[in-house]
Design an enzyme around this catalytic site. Structure first.
Site, PDB file in Angstrom:
ATOM      1  N   ASP A   8     -23.390  -6.238   4.621  1.00 55.24           N
ATOM      2  CA  ASP A   8     -22.349  -6.273   3.595  1.00 55.24           C
ATOM      3  C   ASP A   8     -22.867  -7.075   2.397  1.00 55.24           C
ATOM      4  O   ASP A   8     -23.960  -7.638   2.439  1.00 55.24           O
ATOM      5  CB  ASP A   8     -21.115  -6.939   4.216  1.00 55.24           C
ATOM      6  CG  ASP A   8     -19.867  -6.775   3.369  1.00 55.24           C
ATOM      7  OD1 ASP A   8     -19.765  -5.787   2.636  1.00 55.24           O
ATOM      8  OD2 ASP A   8     -18.976  -7.653   3.456  1.00 55.24           O
ATOM      9  N   GLU A  57     -25.031  -6.119  -2.947  1.00 50.06           N
ATOM     10  CA  GLU A  57     -25.203  -5.533  -4.310  1.00 50.06           C
ATOM     11  C   GLU A  57     -26.264  -6.271  -5.117  1.00 50.06           C
ATOM     12  O   GLU A  57     -26.764  -5.662  -6.074  1.00 50.06           O
ATOM     13  CB  GLU A  57     -23.861  -5.568  -5.053  1.00 50.06           C
ATOM     14  CG  GLU A  57     -22.853  -4.579  -4.503  1.00 50.06           C
ATOM     15  CD  GLU A  57     -22.316  -4.949  -3.130  1.00 50.06           C
ATOM     16  OE1 GLU A  57     -22.237  -6.155  -2.852  1.00 50.06           O
ATOM     17  OE2 GLU A  57     -22.025  -4.041  -2.338  1.00 50.06           O
ATOM     18  N   ASP A 101     -13.698  -1.939   0.245  1.00 46.74           N
ATOM     19  CA  ASP A 101     -12.409  -2.634   0.357  1.00 46.74           C
ATOM     20  C   ASP A 101     -11.307  -1.899  -0.394  1.00 46.74           C
ATOM     21  O   ASP A 101     -10.964  -2.235  -1.521  1.00 46.74           O
ATOM     22  CB  ASP A 101     -12.561  -4.050  -0.200  1.00 46.74           C
ATOM     23  CG  ASP A 101     -13.561  -4.857   0.612  1.00 46.74           C
ATOM     24  OD1 ASP A 101     -13.901  -4.430   1.741  1.00 46.74           O
ATOM     25  OD2 ASP A 101     -14.000  -5.909   0.128  1.00 46.74           O
TER      26      ASP A 101
HETATM   27  C1  NAG Z   1      -8.280   3.712  -5.972  1.00 51.07           C
HETATM   28  C2  NAG Z   1      -7.582   2.411  -5.820  1.00 51.07           C
HETATM   29  O1  NAG Z   1      -6.385   2.326  -5.958  1.00 51.07           O
HETATM   30  N1  NAG Z   1      -8.323   1.391  -5.451  1.00 51.07           N
HETATM   31  C3  NAG Z   1      -7.784   0.071  -5.159  1.00 51.07           C
HETATM   32  C4  NAG Z   1      -8.354  -0.456  -3.855  1.00 51.07           C
HETATM   33  O2  NAG Z   1      -7.906  -1.747  -3.605  1.00 51.07           O
HETATM   34  C5  NAG Z   1      -8.212  -2.709  -4.596  1.00 51.07           C
HETATM   35  C6  NAG Z   1      -7.690  -4.056  -4.157  1.00 51.07           C
HETATM   36  O3  NAG Z   1      -6.326  -4.003  -3.968  1.00 51.07           O
HETATM   37  C7  NAG Z   1      -7.658  -2.289  -5.949  1.00 51.07           C
HETATM   38  O4  NAG Z   1      -8.113  -3.187  -6.928  1.00 51.07           O
HETATM   39  C8  NAG Z   1      -8.123  -0.880  -6.282  1.00 51.07           C
HETATM   40  O5  NAG Z   1      -7.539  -0.452  -7.483  1.00 51.07           O
END
Ligand code: NAG
Ligand code: NAG
Ligand code: NAG
Ligand code: NAG
Ligand code: NAG
Ligand code: NAG
Ligand code: NAG
Ligand code: NAG
Ligand code: NAG
Ligand code: NAG
Ligand code: NAG
Ligand code: NAG
Length: 845
Positions: free
Chosen positions: A418, A421, A541
């Protein structure tokens, strides 16, 4: 929200006016003129010389370039434009091992034409027949030390797929897409760059696919706008590869032949898996394992996030909550029930003069440096950290030794890498000059990250003049600083996107050495072109909401294009609290991801599948379908590792001429036979499922639908996910059991789903599911509606039998519309003992 607004402002202030929204009528750069052409064995070369006054828009124009065109096979063309002096960074072959001797030859052939355009200089067209699939004519090439630009014309409303990683619609908006490729530790924001960098796209033009890949490790934007695709790249060279198709699978076959085939997976990883960040103790982990079992939900792999570590340091165990003896015991108990365990390892190593992995890293000179030669110190979970430098001569010896010491403590079944990056919570070498004893307060909630230097700087490697659309103040935010120095003297600016790939490659090599001939299970976050040869991937995430359930499908399908078919999103969502209904519907989709795993964030309410009876019920039902199809999934993965073909597929790959499915990603297919039409909207109890023109059979009751290329409303009560078998396929199925091993040990029921011509075929791939160089069988099943035949290559001594055959669509009903409620077209042949070690033919009636 405030933070986001600030960082966007900062971006646009750096983002030069030239590209703001409109493309100037007269391009400020002169392009290049091509000199005389010399033939090469498979192509030609020519000098390119700056055609006018340098424009120096985002760097310094390079006067002398060399063009090399190689027609590698009749369907693959490489156009390489590099600086004559070869000072620009190019990805070394030992990092991304591209196959320069591709021999795939059997598809649509490509040709190249070229000319010096009167005002724009050298341009070229990649032709398929008399159609240009890539056309730079009249669009000047820009080639500066820190900025490259290449532009091709696209048809109106082009159908472009791929480029990423970022959650997005499946088909990229042709009028408004900026795909930024810059590996970034960001929680899946819609359309923004996240963990991986894949500069490959595919286009569907009138039912035929072709593809293009830019082999370059620099940060870049790929922009779709005004009927063009434009690459804006922060350095390196233009190394374009074109693939002729015409099917989506042909393109992916050519692409993965070039950058590397997906790794063969061990069969067990097809089982269901559970993880969460925030398990408080190994006792809690034990309870979770027991509770899955009590709920009758198959659990193949149990995962442990960084919680097991002592103060979140790699290769250590928390002596109180995860004492090593207890963890070993849990692993032993899992193995006794044919279950397995995976743990996480991060690249960042705590800077601490009493911590072995750090001390040895210093001794072996294995860490990334500052310009002055001191060790670069960022900040990750354990506080101030150093970062293994995969370019260091000793990096492999260093990492393998640490991994070896770790595996001597715990002999895991899989590894999860993990934060590669590489993520860092502060900007720059923030630990430099700070005493070793200081334990920093974790800046987990600070965005933008704390800096150790002013933002404003004249260093164009910290603030390149062309600001890619990386939505942070600076491209160094959230990761290693771009001026950090690698062992070969190359600064991270040029190789940032390769860090995760190199870690994966190095770690995979350790695992391959550890147990020679056993296929390892390695999951990685940051990926690059060709990473599929080393790691599998999850989509990072995400959030527990309905939109994220939806984009989990497009994200999965994207990774099929990228050559990483073993992929899936965190089922029920990672961040925030899921709901019972969302989790119920999510497992109905996630049960069909190639990689099927629940994962949850630290502070979210628990979401193991047994927590709600509705979720548990949907899990049991959907996973039963998955487990019945394990040998089908396994067969598909075996083909992936030979020809790259994705396991999860968008409908447009299977029905390339059907314009109704260009945008479809609320449904998907597994292989060519299985269509999944899940519920992805809250409170819905029906699905608007598009049913392409073919006959389809319901998985559960075997009723048929003759698709008319229209939407059909399918019932989808809470515990039901619609699964259909496409006519024309023979699908091997088995009785679902609680483990992959037990399931695969069973006899087969072949579902012979006839098409409208009364034909069906299918394949079963068999090997031991564990080792690399195992003997295997590939068995083809074919039916003409009257007989069913098995033939193929039989080298794997499988002792299973086909014990049952179910034939669907026996009578000619394709002219009749819809349903066969009483199954009058179905035939069940029971109590068979047809061996899988040699050919046979049976009469169906
Ligand atoms: C596509 C989308 O809605 N992604 C979300 C995934 O989760 C993170 C953390 O809550 C959001 O920042 C993203 O926008
Ligand atoms: C490009 O598209 C934008 C927005 O659609 C438009 O305003 C602009 O005029 C277009 N530019 C060119 C060169 O076509
Ligand atoms: C497991 O199930 C038991 C019995 O229902 C329950 O008391 C316990 O809280 C559960 N633990 C976990 C971690 O799910
Ligand atoms: C360094 O490690 C020692 C023991 O391994 C620990 O006591 C100490 O707190 C660590 N220092 C930091 C800065 O984390
Ligand atoms: C950047 O360079 C310009 C011109 O050389 C100079 O005036 C300015 O002070 C420099 N800024 C910083 C932050 O070093
Ligand atoms: C598998 O066989 C190939 C070719 O014989 C060989 O190159 C490779 O090293 C073998 N792999 C393992 C893990 O044994
Ligand atoms: C999530 O649920 C937990 C209880 O399990 C609660 O403490 C927390 O506040 C909830 N979070 C949100 C964002 O609702
Ligand atoms: C789903 O139903 C609940 C309860 O009736 C309601 O609160 C919610 O707004 C509905 N959601 C949608 C998307 O309609
Ligand atoms: C089918 O339904 C979906 C989802 O409601 C919709 O987006 C799509 O446009 C429909 N397709 C056709 C061909 O009607
Ligand atoms: C199986 O069928 C495919 C065509 O569907 C063919 O290409 C392949 O050679 C066959 N394999 C064997 C082992 O007969
Ligand atoms: C299959 O065999 C079992 C016993 O071996 C028998 O009970 C059953 O009736 C048979 N089924 C058919 C369809 O002949
Ligand atoms: C599979 O079929 C064979 C032959 O009919 C039989 O001997 C064997 O017991 C069956 N295996 C299982 C696991 O049912």
């Amino acid at each position: 929200m405030k933070v986001l607004a600030i960082s966007l402002m900062a971006v646009s202030s750096v983002w030069a006016s030239y590209y703001q929204d409109t493309y100037p009528a007269v391009h400020p750069c002169p392009g290049y003129n091509m000199g005389s052409v010399s033939d090469l064995p498979n192509g030609f070369t020519a000098a390119l010389t700056l055609a006018g006054k340098p424009c120096n828009i985002y760097g310094n124009d390079i006067n002398d370039l060399v063009l090399t065109v190689t027609v590698e096979t009749n369907n693959k063309v490489n156009v390489l434009i590099e600086d004559k002096d070869k000072k620009q960074y190019q990805i070394p072959q030992e990092i991304v091992t591209v196959n320069k001797n591709s021999k795939l030859n059997s598809f649509d052939s490509l040709k190249i034409t070229y000319a010096n355009h009167p005002t724009a200089g050298f341009g070229f067209k990649i032709m398929r027949g008399d159609e240009a699939i890539f056309d730079t004519m009249g669009k000047p090439i820009v080639f500066e030390d820190q900025y490259l630009e290449l532009t091709s014309v696209l048809p109106k409303n082009a159908n472009i797929y791929g480029m990423g990683e970022s959650p997005d619609d499946l088909r990229r908006d042709p009028d408004d897409t900026i795909k930024t490729l810059w590996a970034r530790d960001a929680a899946n924001p819609f359309k923004e760059n996240t963990y991986g960098a894949h500069s490959v796209y595919m286009e569907n033009r009138a039912g035929k696919f072709h593809g293009a890949y830019l082999h370059n490790s620099h940060g870049m934007d790929i922009v779709l706008r005004n009927q063009t695709i434009q690459y804006r790249v922060l350095g390196g060279v233009l190394d374009m590869h074109f693939f002729g198709g015409p099917s989506a699978y042909d393109v992916i076959n050519s692409y993965t032949d070039f950058v590397g085939r997906p790794l063969p997976i061990p069969a067990a990883v097809l089982g269901f898996q559970n993880c969460r960040y925030g398990y408080k103790s190994i006792d809690e982990v034990d309870q979770v394992i027991a509770n899955y079992s009590a709920a009758g939900i198959p659990l193949e792999y149990m995962w442990i996030d960084i919680d097991y570590m002592d103060r979140t340091r790699d290769f250590t165990f928390d002596p109180v909550n995860f004492p090593i003896e207890k963890v070993q015991n849990t692993l032993k108990n899992l193995h006794a029930k044919k279950q397995k365990m995976v743990m996480m390892v991060d690249p960042a190593i705590q800077r601490n003069s009493t911590y072995g992995p750090y001390v040895r890293g210093v001794e072996m000179d294995a860490f990334v440096k500052n310009a002055d030669g001191s060790i670069y110190v960022g900040q990750v979970w354990p506080g101030y950290t150093a970062f293994p430098d995969w370019f260091a001569p000793n990096a492999e010896a260093y990492w393998h030794n640490e991994m070896d010491l770790f595996y001597k403590q715990i002999d895991l079944d899989g590894l999860w890498i993990d934060m590669n990056e590489a993520a860092s919570f502060c900007t720059g070498s923030c630990g430099t000059g700070i005493s070793d004893d200081v334990v920093p307060k974790f800046p987990w909630t600070i965005d933008p990250p704390p800096k150790h230097r002013p933002i404003s700087t004249n260093n164009t490697f910290l603030v390149p003049k062309y600001a890619i659309h990386n939505p942070q103040d600076e491209i160094s935010d959230k990761g290693l600083e771009t001026i950090a120095v690698h062992a070969n003297g190359v600064i991270d600016y040029h190789v940032h996107n390769l860090y995760g790939h190199m870690m994966a490659r190095n770690t995979r090599k350790f695992l391959d050495n550890l147990r020679p001939n056993v296929r390892p299970f390695l999951l990685g976050r940051s990926t690059f072109a060709g990473s599929g040869s080393y790691v599998s991937h999850w989509n990072g995430d995400n959030n527990s909401d309905w939109k994220n359930l939806h984009v989990s499908i497009s994200s999965m399908l994207d990774f099929g294009i990228f050559g990483i078919p073993f992929v899936g999103s965190d089922i029920c969502g990672f961040f925030s609290n899921t709901t019972e209904q969302l989790c119920t519907r999510w497992i109905e989709v996630g049960a069909f991801y190639p990689f099927s795993r629940v994962h949850n964030a630290k502070d979210s309410s628990p979401q193991e599948l047994y927590r709600w009876e509705n979720v548990a019920e949907s899990a049991r039902r959907a996973l039963k379908v998955r487990y019945a199809l394990l040998s089908y999934y396994y067969t598909l993965h075996s083909f992936s590792s030979v020809n790259g073909a994705p396991v999860a597929r968008p409908l447009i790959f299977e029905f390339p001429a059907d314009t109704n499915v260009l945008d479809n990603y609320h449904q998907f297919m597994i292989g060519e036979a299985i269509l999944i039409s899940p519920v992805i909207y809250e409170n819905a109890t029906t699905v608007d499922a598009y049913i392409p023109e073919e006959v389809w059979y319901d998985w559960y009751d075997h009723s048929s639908i003759v698709g008319e290329g229209k939407n059909v409303t399918l019932n989808a009560p809470l515990h039901h996910v619609n699964v259909h078998i496409k006519g024309g396929n023979v699908v091997p199925t088995q009785e679902p059991k609680m483990s992959v091993e037990d399931t695969l040990a069973g006899n087969y029921t072949l579902i012979v789903a006839l098409d409208c011509e009364d034909k069906a075929k299918g394949t079963l791939y068999l090997d031991d599911g564990v080792t690399y160089n195992t003997t295997h069988s590939i068995i083809n099943f074919t039916s003409d509606g009257k007989t069913l035949a098995a033939s193929g290559s039989y080298n794997y001594g499988d002792c299973n039998y086909v014990s049952k055959v179910i034939v669907l669509g026996l009578n000619d009903f394709c002219d009749n519309v819809y349903s066969d409620p009483d199954n009058s077209n179905k035939l069940v042949i029971d109590n068979l003992s047809l061996p899988l070690d040699g050919p046979w033919t049976i009469n169906l009636f």
